[in-house]
Design a protein around this motif. Structure first.
Motif, PDB file in Angstrom:
ATOM      1  N   UNK A 236       0.533  -1.164  -0.136  1.00 57.82           N
ATOM      2  CA  UNK A 236       0.068   0.192   0.365  1.00 57.82           C
ATOM      3  C   UNK A 236       1.006   1.127   0.645  1.00 57.82           C
ATOM      4  N   UNK A 237       1.987   1.054   0.174  1.00 56.07           N
ATOM      5  CA  UNK A 237       2.910   2.640   0.494  1.00 56.07           C
ATOM      6  C   UNK A 237       3.126   3.455  -0.796  1.00 56.07           C
ATOM      7  N   UNK A 238       2.843   2.874  -2.130  1.00 54.54           N
ATOM      8  CA  UNK A 238       2.741   4.402  -3.194  1.00 54.54           C
ATOM      9  C   UNK A 238       1.517   4.557  -3.500  1.00 54.54           C
ATOM     10  N   UNK A 239       0.841   4.013  -2.863  1.00 55.00           N
ATOM     11  CA  UNK A 239      -0.972   5.145  -2.689  1.00 55.00           C
ATOM     12  C   UNK A 239      -0.595   5.728  -1.731  1.00 55.00           C
TER      13      UNK A 239
ATOM     14  N   UNK B 212      -1.146  11.387  -0.005  1.00 60.62           N
ATOM     15  CA  UNK B 212       0.195  12.476   1.074  1.00 60.62           C
ATOM     16  C   UNK B 212       0.921  14.004  -0.205  1.00 60.62           C
ATOM     17  N   UNK B 213       1.109  13.040  -1.056  1.00 60.35           N
ATOM     18  CA  UNK B 213       2.148  13.783  -1.777  1.00 60.35           C
ATOM     19  C   UNK B 213       1.228  14.930  -2.906  1.00 60.35           C
ATOM     20  N   UNK B 214       0.004  14.133  -2.997  1.00 59.51           N
ATOM     21  CA  UNK B 214      -1.175  15.056  -4.013  1.00 59.51           C
ATOM     22  C   UNK B 214      -1.482  16.733  -2.833  1.00 59.51           C
ATOM     23  N   UNK B 215      -1.562  16.011  -1.475  1.00 57.90           N
ATOM     24  CA  UNK B 215      -2.017  17.048  -0.134  1.00 57.90           C
ATOM     25  C   UNK B 215      -0.685  18.044  -0.265  1.00 57.90           C
TER      26      UNK B 215
ATOM     27  N   UNK C 243      10.828  11.277  -0.038  1.00 57.67           N
ATOM     28  CA  UNK C 243      10.073  10.459   0.302  1.00 57.67           C
ATOM     29  C   UNK C 243      11.609   9.787   1.038  1.00 57.67           C
ATOM     30  N   UNK C 244      11.569   9.075   2.327  1.00 62.19           N
ATOM     31  CA  UNK C 244      12.888   8.272   3.065  1.00 62.19           C
ATOM     32  C   UNK C 244      12.310   7.059   3.199  1.00 62.19           C
ATOM     33  N   UNK C 245      12.266   6.406   2.736  1.00 65.07           N
ATOM     34  CA  UNK C 245      11.164   4.666   2.750  1.00 65.07           C
ATOM     35  C   UNK C 245      12.104   3.866   3.372  1.00 65.07           C
TER      36      UNK C 245
ATOM     37  N   UNK D 260      -5.132  13.106   3.792  1.00 65.58           N
ATOM     38  CA  UNK D 260      -4.928  12.992   2.971  1.00 65.58           C
ATOM     39  C   UNK D 260      -4.310  11.069   3.090  1.00 65.58           C
ATOM     40  N   UNK D 261      -3.599  11.218   3.967  1.00 64.01           N
ATOM     41  CA  UNK D 261      -2.682   9.702   4.713  1.00 64.01           C
ATOM     42  C   UNK D 261      -3.955   9.047   5.466  1.00 64.01           C
ATOM     43  N   UNK D 262      -4.971   9.315   6.071  1.00 62.45           N
ATOM     44  CA  UNK D 262      -5.956   8.710   6.943  1.00 62.45           C
ATOM     45  C   UNK D 262      -6.757   7.781   5.546  1.00 62.45           C
ATOM     46  N   UNK D 263      -6.936   8.491   4.512  1.00 61.11           N
ATOM     47  CA  UNK D 263      -7.759   8.105   3.438  1.00 61.11           C
ATOM     48  C   UNK D 263      -7.410   7.264   2.669  1.00 61.11           C
ATOM     49  N   UNK D 264      -6.079   7.453   2.486  1.00 67.20           N
ATOM     50  CA  UNK D 264      -5.851   6.653   1.847  1.00 67.20           C
ATOM     51  C   UNK D 264      -4.916   5.328   2.034  1.00 67.20           C
ATOM     52  N   UNK D 265      -4.598   4.839   3.775  1.00 69.35           N
ATOM     53  CA  UNK D 265      -3.948   3.732   4.492  1.00 69.35           C
ATOM     54  C   UNK D 265      -4.954   2.817   4.296  1.00 69.35           C
ATOM     55  N   UNK D 266      -4.974   2.050   4.356  1.00 71.35           N
ATOM     56  CA  UNK D 266      -5.969   0.569   4.444  1.00 71.35           C
ATOM     57  C   UNK D 266      -5.994   0.444   5.904  1.00 71.35           C
ATOM     58  N   UNK D 267      -5.538   1.125   6.601  1.00 70.87           N
ATOM     59  CA  UNK D 267      -5.550   0.423   8.254  1.00 70.87           C
ATOM     60  C   UNK D 267      -6.080   1.429   8.780  1.00 70.87           C
ATOM     61  N   UNK D 268      -7.446   0.796   9.872  1.00 70.39           N
ATOM     62  CA  UNK D 268      -8.506   1.631  10.466  1.00 70.39           C
ATOM     63  C   UNK D 268      -8.472   2.640  11.270  1.00 70.39           C
TER      64      UNK D 268
END
Length: 110
Positions: A16-19, A24-27, A39-41, A87-95
């Motif tokens: 899910x990292x790229x999504x 967050x980049x779009x924001x 980013x550093x991954x 944006x992070x909360x919306x795109x992230x798969x975790x609750x």
């Protein structure tokens, strides 16, 4: 004078990292001077145990889970904090995505 920066650190399942990064980049996060999408991954293992009331995207309530995850670090203008976190909360798969924000110190004079 440039705007103060925050550092956002979040943890994401590898797939899910790229999504999440795209969101967050779009924001507006990840801009460093004339560079964008910075980013550093790093790879690691996340662990968690969903408790009663949780609706886990991965794993089962009561069971300890280990997941291949990325730790992602990037900067953002402080004024973008609310939009980037949304944006992070919306795109992230975790609750309940794990993340933290750090305010950077003023480097002074440069």
């Amino acid at each position: 004078m440039t705007e103060p920066l925050d550092v956002l650190v979040f943890y994401s399942p590898v797939e899910s990292t790229e999504d999440v990064l795209a969101a967050v980049f779009a924001a507006g996060a990840g801009a460093v001077g004339d560079y964008r999408d910075c980013a550093f991954v790093t790879a690691g293992t996340g662990r968690f145990r969903p408790m009663a009331g949780a609706r886990p995207a991965i794993g089962s309530v009561g069971e300890l889970e280990h997941v291949a995850e990325h730790r992602v670090e990037l900067v953002l203008d402080r004024s973008l904090r609310a939009a980037v976190v949304a944006a992070l909360r919306s795109a992230h798969p975790y609750e309940e995505p794990a993340f933290h924000l750090l305010e950077t110190a003023d480097p002074g004079g440069s």
